[in-house]
Design a protein around this motif. Sequence first.
Motif, PDB file in Angstrom:
ATOM      1  N   LEU A 117      37.104  45.200  47.379  1.00 30.35           N
ATOM      2  CA  LEU A 117      36.297  44.182  46.720  1.00 30.35           C
ATOM      3  C   LEU A 117      34.832  44.598  46.665  1.00 30.35           C
ATOM      4  CD1 LEU A 117      36.143  41.383  45.414  1.00 30.35           C
ATOM      5  CD2 LEU A 117      35.724  40.436  47.696  1.00 30.35           C
ATOM      6  N   VAL A 118      34.337  45.139  47.763  1.00 29.74           N
ATOM      7  CA  VAL A 118      32.932  45.560  47.808  1.00 29.74           C
ATOM      8  C   VAL A 118      32.673  46.673  46.799  1.00 29.74           C
ATOM      9  CG1 VAL A 118      31.180  46.679  49.236  1.00 29.74           C
ATOM     10  CG2 VAL A 118      32.557  44.811  50.181  1.00 29.74           C
ATOM     11  N   LYS A 119      33.600  47.610  46.671  1.00 27.54           N
ATOM     12  CA  LYS A 119      33.425  48.696  45.700  1.00 27.54           C
ATOM     13  C   LYS A 119      33.382  48.163  44.274  1.00 27.54           C
ATOM     14  CE  LYS A 119      35.483  52.445  48.417  1.00 27.54           C
ATOM     15  NZ  LYS A 119      36.639  53.365  48.560  1.00 27.54           N
ATOM     16  N   ILE A 120      34.212  47.156  43.986  1.00 32.52           N
ATOM     17  CA  ILE A 120      34.187  46.550  42.649  1.00 32.52           C
ATOM     18  C   ILE A 120      32.858  45.840  42.411  1.00 32.52           C
ATOM     19  CG2 ILE A 120      35.194  44.702  41.240  1.00 32.52           C
ATOM     20  CD1 ILE A 120      37.933  45.468  42.418  1.00 32.52           C
ATOM     21  N   GLU A 121      32.377  45.093  43.421  1.00 29.23           N
ATOM     22  CA  GLU A 121      31.147  44.319  43.271  1.00 29.23           C
ATOM     23  C   GLU A 121      29.896  45.188  43.214  1.00 29.23           C
ATOM     24  OE1 GLU A 121      30.812  41.303  46.217  1.00 29.23           O
ATOM     25  OE2 GLU A 121      32.356  40.024  45.325  1.00 29.23           O
ATOM     26  N   THR A 122      29.979  46.406  43.718  1.00 34.09           N
ATOM     27  CA  THR A 122      28.827  47.316  43.684  1.00 34.09           C
ATOM     28  C   THR A 122      28.966  48.361  42.588  1.00 34.09           C
ATOM     29  OG1 THR A 122      29.864  48.700  45.388  1.00 34.09           O
ATOM     30  CG2 THR A 122      28.304  47.010  46.131  1.00 34.09           C
ATOM     31  N   ALA A 123      29.953  48.189  41.717  1.00 31.63           N
ATOM     32  CA  ALA A 123      30.204  49.111  40.594  1.00 31.63           C
ATOM     33  C   ALA A 123      30.545  50.518  41.062  1.00 31.63           C
ATOM     34  CB  ALA A 123      29.004  49.141  39.650  1.00 31.63           C
ATOM     35  N   SER A 124      31.073  50.620  42.277  1.00 34.04           N
ATOM     36  CA  SER A 124      31.517  51.921  42.786  1.00 34.04           C
ATOM     37  C   SER A 124      32.952  52.213  42.380  1.00 34.04           C
ATOM     38  CB  SER A 124      31.404  51.966  44.314  1.00 34.04           C
ATOM     39  OG  SER A 124      30.076  51.761  44.733  1.00 34.04           O
ATOM     40  N   GLN A 125      33.682  51.165  42.022  1.00 30.50           N
ATOM     41  CA  GLN A 125      35.076  51.305  41.600  1.00 30.50           C
ATOM     42  C   GLN A 125      35.295  50.479  40.340  1.00 30.50           C
ATOM     43  OE1 GLN A 125      38.167  50.812  44.615  1.00 30.50           O
ATOM     44  NE2 GLN A 125      39.480  49.721  43.157  1.00 30.50           N
ATOM     45  N   LEU A 126      35.928  51.073  39.351  1.00 27.77           N
ATOM     46  CA  LEU A 126      36.187  50.380  38.087  1.00 27.77           C
ATOM     47  C   LEU A 126      37.467  49.554  38.214  1.00 27.77           C
ATOM     48  CD1 LEU A 126      35.346  49.989  35.141  1.00 27.77           C
ATOM     49  CD2 LEU A 126      36.699  52.007  34.572  1.00 27.77           C
ATOM     50  N   PRO A 127      37.368  48.235  38.112  1.00 31.89           N
ATOM     51  CA  PRO A 127      38.574  47.406  38.261  1.00 31.89           C
ATOM     52  C   PRO A 127      39.419  47.419  36.990  1.00 31.89           C
ATOM     53  CG  PRO A 127      36.718  46.010  37.742  1.00 31.89           C
ATOM     54  CD  PRO A 127      36.168  47.416  37.866  1.00 31.89           C
ATOM     55  N   SER A 128      40.713  47.201  37.151  1.00 38.97           N
ATOM     56  CA  SER A 128      41.584  47.034  35.991  1.00 38.97           C
ATOM     57  C   SER A 128      41.379  45.633  35.431  1.00 38.97           C
ATOM     58  CB  SER A 128      43.044  47.221  36.399  1.00 38.97           C
ATOM     59  OG  SER A 128      43.451  46.149  37.254  1.00 38.97           O
ATOM     60  N   VAL A 129      41.833  45.420  34.200  1.00 37.31           N
ATOM     61  CA  VAL A 129      41.749  44.082  33.615  1.00 37.31           C
ATOM     62  C   VAL A 129      42.558  43.102  34.468  1.00 37.31           C
ATOM     63  CG1 VAL A 129      42.247  42.681  31.572  1.00 37.31           C
ATOM     64  CG2 VAL A 129      41.381  45.022  31.302  1.00 37.31           C
ATOM     65  N   GLY A 130      43.695  43.576  35.007  1.00 36.49           N
ATOM     66  CA  GLY A 130      44.499  42.724  35.874  1.00 36.49           C
ATOM     67  C   GLY A 130      43.759  42.323  37.135  1.00 36.49           C
ATOM     68  N   ASP A 131      42.991  43.273  37.712  1.00 32.08           N
ATOM     69  CA  ASP A 131      42.186  42.957  38.893  1.00 32.08           C
ATOM     70  C   ASP A 131      41.170  41.866  38.575  1.00 32.08           C
ATOM     71  OD1 ASP A 131      43.447  44.791  40.517  1.00 32.08           O
ATOM     72  OD2 ASP A 131      41.953  46.374  40.212  1.00 32.08           O
ATOM     73  N   VAL A 132      40.508  42.008  37.434  1.00 31.38           N
ATOM     74  CA  VAL A 132      39.485  41.028  37.055  1.00 31.38           C
ATOM     75  C   VAL A 132      40.121  39.666  36.805  1.00 31.38           C
ATOM     76  CG1 VAL A 132      37.749  40.433  35.309  1.00 31.38           C
ATOM     77  CG2 VAL A 132      37.947  42.797  36.130  1.00 31.38           C
ATOM     78  N   ASP A 133      41.272  39.652  36.157  1.00 34.91           N
ATOM     79  CA  ASP A 133      41.970  38.391  35.905  1.00 34.91           C
ATOM     80  C   ASP A 133      42.342  37.703  37.222  1.00 34.91           C
ATOM     81  OD1 ASP A 133      43.077  36.413  34.283  1.00 34.91           O
ATOM     82  OD2 ASP A 133      45.053  37.343  34.315  1.00 34.91           O
ATOM     83  N   ARG A 134      42.745  38.502  38.192  1.00 31.84           N
ATOM     84  CA  ARG A 134      43.110  37.956  39.502  1.00 31.84           C
ATOM     85  C   ARG A 134      41.899  37.364  40.209  1.00 31.84           C
ATOM     86  NH1 ARG A 134      46.965  41.318  43.663  1.00 31.84           N
ATOM     87  NH2 ARG A 134      47.166  39.728  45.304  1.00 31.84           N
ATOM     88  N   ILE A 135      40.777  38.073  40.141  1.00 33.73           N
ATOM     89  CA  ILE A 135      39.543  37.578  40.752  1.00 33.73           C
ATOM     90  C   ILE A 135      39.116  36.261  40.113  1.00 33.73           C
ATOM     91  CG2 ILE A 135      37.064  38.030  40.992  1.00 33.73           C
ATOM     92  CD1 ILE A 135      37.777  41.013  41.258  1.00 33.73           C
ATOM     93  N   LEU A 136      39.157  36.213  38.778  1.00 33.18           N
ATOM     94  CA  LEU A 136      38.727  35.008  38.075  1.00 33.18           C
ATOM     95  C   LEU A 136      39.662  33.834  38.375  1.00 33.18           C
ATOM     96  CD1 LEU A 136      37.764  36.623  34.649  1.00 33.18           C
ATOM     97  CD2 LEU A 136      36.244  35.947  36.508  1.00 33.18           C
ATOM     98  N   GLY A 137      40.953  34.140  38.553  1.00 29.39           N
ATOM     99  CA  GLY A 137      41.886  33.086  38.926  1.00 29.39           C
ATOM    100  C   GLY A 137      41.558  32.493  40.277  1.00 29.39           C
ATOM    101  N   ALA A 138      41.048  33.325  41.183  1.00 32.25           N
ATOM    102  CA  ALA A 138      40.697  32.851  42.526  1.00 32.25           C
ATOM    103  C   ALA A 138      39.379  32.076  42.529  1.00 32.25           C
ATOM    104  CB  ALA A 138      40.608  34.041  43.479  1.00 32.25           C
ATOM    105  N   TYR A 139      38.410  32.495  41.689  1.00 34.48           N
ATOM    106  CA  TYR A 139      37.090  31.867  41.726  1.00 34.48           C
ATOM    107  C   TYR A 139      36.989  30.664  40.793  1.00 34.48           C
ATOM    108  CZ  TYR A 139      35.707  36.310  43.953  1.00 34.48           C
ATOM    109  OH  TYR A 139      35.607  37.415  44.764  1.00 34.48           O
ATOM    110  N   GLY A 140      37.827  30.611  39.745  1.00 28.54           N
ATOM    111  CA  GLY A 140      37.877  29.456  38.857  1.00 28.54           C
ATOM    112  C   GLY A 140      36.654  29.182  38.015  1.00 28.54           C
ATOM    113  N   PRO A 141      36.104  30.187  37.296  1.00 27.53           N
ATOM    114  CA  PRO A 141      34.962  29.902  36.418  1.00 27.53           C
ATOM    115  C   PRO A 141      35.411  29.092  35.201  1.00 27.53           C
ATOM    116  CG  PRO A 141      35.746  32.122  36.009  1.00 27.53           C
ATOM    117  CD  PRO A 141      36.546  31.590  37.180  1.00 27.53           C
TER     118      PRO A 141
END
Length: 281
Positions: A42-66
């Motif tokens: 998670l930290v690597k994604i948030e610091t742009a050290s790791q490129l997330p997949s679209v599925g990863d981003v969808d999962r994150i957004l599902g958890a945070y509920g924007p």
Amino acid sequence: MTKQGPTARQRKLASELRRLREAAGLTPEQAAGLLGWSRPKLVKIETASQLPSVGDVDRILGAYGPAEPLRLALLKLARDVRRRGWWASYSDVLPGSYAELEHAASRIRTWQPQLVHGLLQTEDYARTLIRGHFPDLAAEEIDRRVQARMTRRAMLARENPPRLECVLAEEVLRRPVGGRDVMRAQLRALLFAIERPNVSLRVVPIEQGYYPSIGTGGLVLFEFDSLADLSVAYMETIAGGRYEENVTEVRACKVMFERVADAALDEKDSADFIRTIAEEM
């Protein structure tokens, strides 16, 4: 081959995902546990050290509920992160993040106390600058850098171009970069550029005396229509350029730009002023 850093899109996506986590009141440990991931991922994604997949981003957004519009905008951004722009072909001579911001922005506002902005430079003016900045480069390398700059300039004539609002110090117009013939042609090119409805050019005259930000370097503000894209400031210093994405700092840069612009002539008087300097050159 030099390893390329995160693109502007990736940095923006990382920043938004981190902001959403914080807005949800979650620590990195709590969010990682909720997602079933390790904290380092998670930290690597948030610091742009790791490129997330679209599925990863969808999962994150599902958890945070924007809100749904923001969720859709961020999913589109996640898909666009992998898209290659024209600048990828010039990655050896052109910073991809800057070119990407320039290409994606709906409005570019810039204060230039020393040089004509790159999007408004003629080929001879640009070549003089590049040769001076890189005196040891081979002729073909200089040609490639000039070509990259001229390719950037074409964006002003594309369909749905950005609006470019440029404020220049009078000193920029009077300095005969490349000699008087080159500079005269550059001034005429500026007069031609401002005939475009999406280009505005204003001049801070020397007789103004003091003006806000005197003694500092240039500033470029990249502004966007997209919900997922917050403004970015780029500041030019003797040690190199620096990007600023913090909302408070970018707001301060906008205020400073507006104060400098208030010291400038209006567009018509600026055009007349440039025309007079060209005739004197």
